[in-house]
Design a protein around this motif. Structure first.
Motif, PDB file in Angstrom:
ATOM      1  N   LYS A  50     -29.910  -6.566 -38.897  1.00 54.08           N
ATOM      2  CA  LYS A  50     -30.215  -6.468 -37.500  1.00 54.08           C
ATOM      3  C   LYS A  50     -31.416  -6.002 -37.093  1.00 54.08           C
ATOM      4  O   LYS A  50     -32.061  -6.646 -36.169  1.00 54.08           O
ATOM      5  CB  LYS A  50     -28.863  -5.940 -36.736  1.00 54.08           C
ATOM      6  CG  LYS A  50     -29.098  -5.997 -35.219  1.00 54.08           C
ATOM      7  CD  LYS A  50     -27.887  -5.177 -34.502  1.00 54.08           C
ATOM      8  CE  LYS A  50     -27.859  -5.474 -32.965  1.00 54.08           C
ATOM      9  NZ  LYS A  50     -26.825  -4.696 -32.219  1.00 54.08           N
ATOM     10  N   CYS A  53     -34.024  -8.590 -38.190  1.00 53.62           N
ATOM     11  CA  CYS A  53     -34.120  -9.713 -37.245  1.00 53.62           C
ATOM     12  C   CYS A  53     -34.614  -9.579 -35.848  1.00 53.62           C
ATOM     13  O   CYS A  53     -35.536 -10.533 -35.609  1.00 53.62           O
ATOM     14  CB  CYS A  53     -32.493 -10.058 -37.044  1.00 53.62           C
ATOM     15  SG  CYS A  53     -31.952 -11.011 -38.769  1.00 53.62           S
ATOM     16  N   LYS A 240     -30.393 -14.244 -38.504  1.00 51.31           N
ATOM     17  CA  LYS A 240     -29.326 -13.488 -37.735  1.00 51.31           C
ATOM     18  C   LYS A 240     -27.877 -14.053 -37.941  1.00 51.31           C
ATOM     19  O   LYS A 240     -26.795 -13.447 -37.760  1.00 51.31           O
ATOM     20  CB  LYS A 240     -29.792 -13.234 -36.234  1.00 51.31           C
ATOM     21  CG  LYS A 240     -28.739 -12.346 -35.385  1.00 51.31           C
ATOM     22  CD  LYS A 240     -27.913 -13.020 -34.445  1.00 51.31           C
ATOM     23  CE  LYS A 240     -27.197 -12.191 -33.800  1.00 51.31           C
ATOM     24  NZ  LYS A 240     -26.138 -12.883 -32.977  1.00 51.31           N
ATOM     25  N   PHE A 244     -24.575 -11.956 -39.214  1.00 51.29           N
ATOM     26  CA  PHE A 244     -23.470 -11.674 -38.582  1.00 51.29           C
ATOM     27  C   PHE A 244     -22.215 -12.907 -38.717  1.00 51.29           C
ATOM     28  O   PHE A 244     -21.071 -12.794 -38.404  1.00 51.29           O
ATOM     29  CB  PHE A 244     -23.710 -11.510 -37.088  1.00 51.29           C
ATOM     30  CG  PHE A 244     -24.488 -10.135 -36.788  1.00 51.29           C
ATOM     31  CD1 PHE A 244     -23.877  -9.028 -36.917  1.00 51.29           C
ATOM     32  CD2 PHE A 244     -25.702 -10.317 -36.655  1.00 51.29           C
ATOM     33  CE1 PHE A 244     -24.617  -7.859 -36.590  1.00 51.29           C
ATOM     34  CE2 PHE A 244     -26.478  -8.985 -36.643  1.00 51.29           C
ATOM     35  CZ  PHE A 244     -25.915  -7.926 -36.498  1.00 51.29           C
ATOM     36  N   VAL A 283     -32.634  -1.183 -31.195  1.00 49.05           N
ATOM     37  CA  VAL A 283     -31.467  -1.481 -31.907  1.00 49.05           C
ATOM     38  C   VAL A 283     -30.883  -0.156 -32.366  1.00 49.05           C
ATOM     39  O   VAL A 283     -29.525  -0.009 -32.311  1.00 49.05           O
ATOM     40  CB  VAL A 283     -31.964  -2.244 -33.163  1.00 49.05           C
ATOM     41  CG1 VAL A 283     -30.592  -2.440 -34.143  1.00 49.05           C
ATOM     42  CG2 VAL A 283     -32.400  -3.656 -32.625  1.00 49.05           C
TER      43      VAL A 283
END
Length: 334
Positions: A50, A53, A240, A244, A283
């Motif tokens: 994450k 990205c 991404k 996910f 993040v």
């Protein structure tokens, strides 16, 4: 003769200092890559993916604002649009992951061409508002379109096998694929910025009227930068979606555009590594405060205010502008 000898000696010292600074920067780069290579052994791979990205997304946005001087409020359209395109191609058309990501990049580039065609005709706040308006139009399209599945989004996206060989359902394999995409994206940005095209973009940022007087087609260069930024944002969004395994409306909301602006400002506009640092900070705060009683948005806002007051150029930007940064040969772009 004495003056010539002194000039030669000064030039020699300058070359030696430049060579040493280049070696130090290369050393930092190698250490950073080595740290990323071994990071999955110490940190949760999905968190790292994450971060990578969003770091690439922030770098793509910085290509537009930091090196061209154009502030876009609609970059979520490219990030989220590519996520939808990639997810649909991989799940419904059964494309391989690399083809799905490329399809997402292509779709984001087309979106960038359409939105940029209208937006670059205006400057300043008018440019920003046009990008926001067109991005919101795309958001409502995603809300109503059949292939996006509305508010449910596209879920259960298979990661598949990279080139038919590497199983990306294994988190370690997916992480190194994401890392490779991130490094390739940074290399593309670095080459783009340091090309003749990139030099003209910097001249447009510094003095657009002078660039026009020199005979450059400013609108052409702005549109090229906009499309390139959109395509790289799409690259981040496509990966991404695989990480996910879903694509939702969250990826195309105006809040996502605000987040990428925040990341870039925190790290440092006009620096290659600054957006990476800013994305990592945001993040990390989101990840570790999500399970606490502290409201994430308030904490992020406080951090942003502190950075604005203490680091006017961003954290990395202030380091570049410091005496140590200048001695190491770093150059702040703004």
């Amino acid at each position: 003769m004495a003056d010539m000898a002194e000039t030669t000696e000064t030039g020699g010292r300058t070359e030696a200092h430049s060579a040493m600074a280049s070696s130090i920067r290369l050393g930092f780069l190698l250490v950073g890559l080595a740290a990323l290579a071994v990071a999955p052994a110490f940190l949760y791979p999905v968190f790292l993916m994450k971060l990578l990205c969003f770091a690439l997304f922030a770098c793509a946005f910085n290509l537009l604002i930091g090196y061209t001087g154009l502030l876009s409020f609609g970059h979520a359209a490219f990030f989220g649009g590519a996520a939808y395109f990639t997810a649909h191609a991989v799940k419904e058309w059964h494309w391989t992951p690399e083809l799905g990501v490329l399809f997402g990049v292509f779709g984001a580039a087309v979106l960038g061409l359409v939105i940029g065609f209208f937006a670059i005709r205006r400057q300043g706040i008018y440019f920003a508002m046009i990008t926001l308006a067109l991005s919101q139009m795309f958001y409502f399209f995603c809300l109503q379109a059949e292939f996006t599945k509305g508010e449910d989004g596209i879920q259960g996206v298979p990661r598949g096998h990279l080139f038919g060989l590497v199983d990306l359902s294994v988190s370690t394999n997916m992480y190194y694929f994401t890392l490779a995409v991130f490094v390739i994206g940074l290399l593309i940005i670095w080459r783009f910025v340091n090309s003749p095209f990139g030099m003209i973009l910097k001249s447009i940022r510094e003095n657009e009227q002078r660039a026009v007087s020199l005979g450059y087609s400013v609108q052409y260069y702005k549109l090229g930068a906009f499309v390139m930024s959109a395509a790289l944002a799409g690259l981040a969004g496509g990966v991404k979606a695989l990480v996910f395994q879903f694509a939702t409306l969250t990826d195309v909301t105006w809040q996502m555009s605000g987040e990428v602006i925040l990341m870039t400002l925190l790290g440092g506009i006009g620096t290659l590594i600054g957006p990476v640092f800013g994305a990592g900070l945001v993040v990390t705060l989101q990840n570790y405060l999500a399970t606490s009683d502290f409201p994430v948005t308030i904490v992020t806002g406080v951090v942003f205010m502190a950075c604005v007051l203490l680091f006017r150029r961003g954290v990395v930007g202030e380091f570049y502008a410091s005496r140590l940064g200048r001695r190491l040969g770093f150059e702040h772009r703004r």
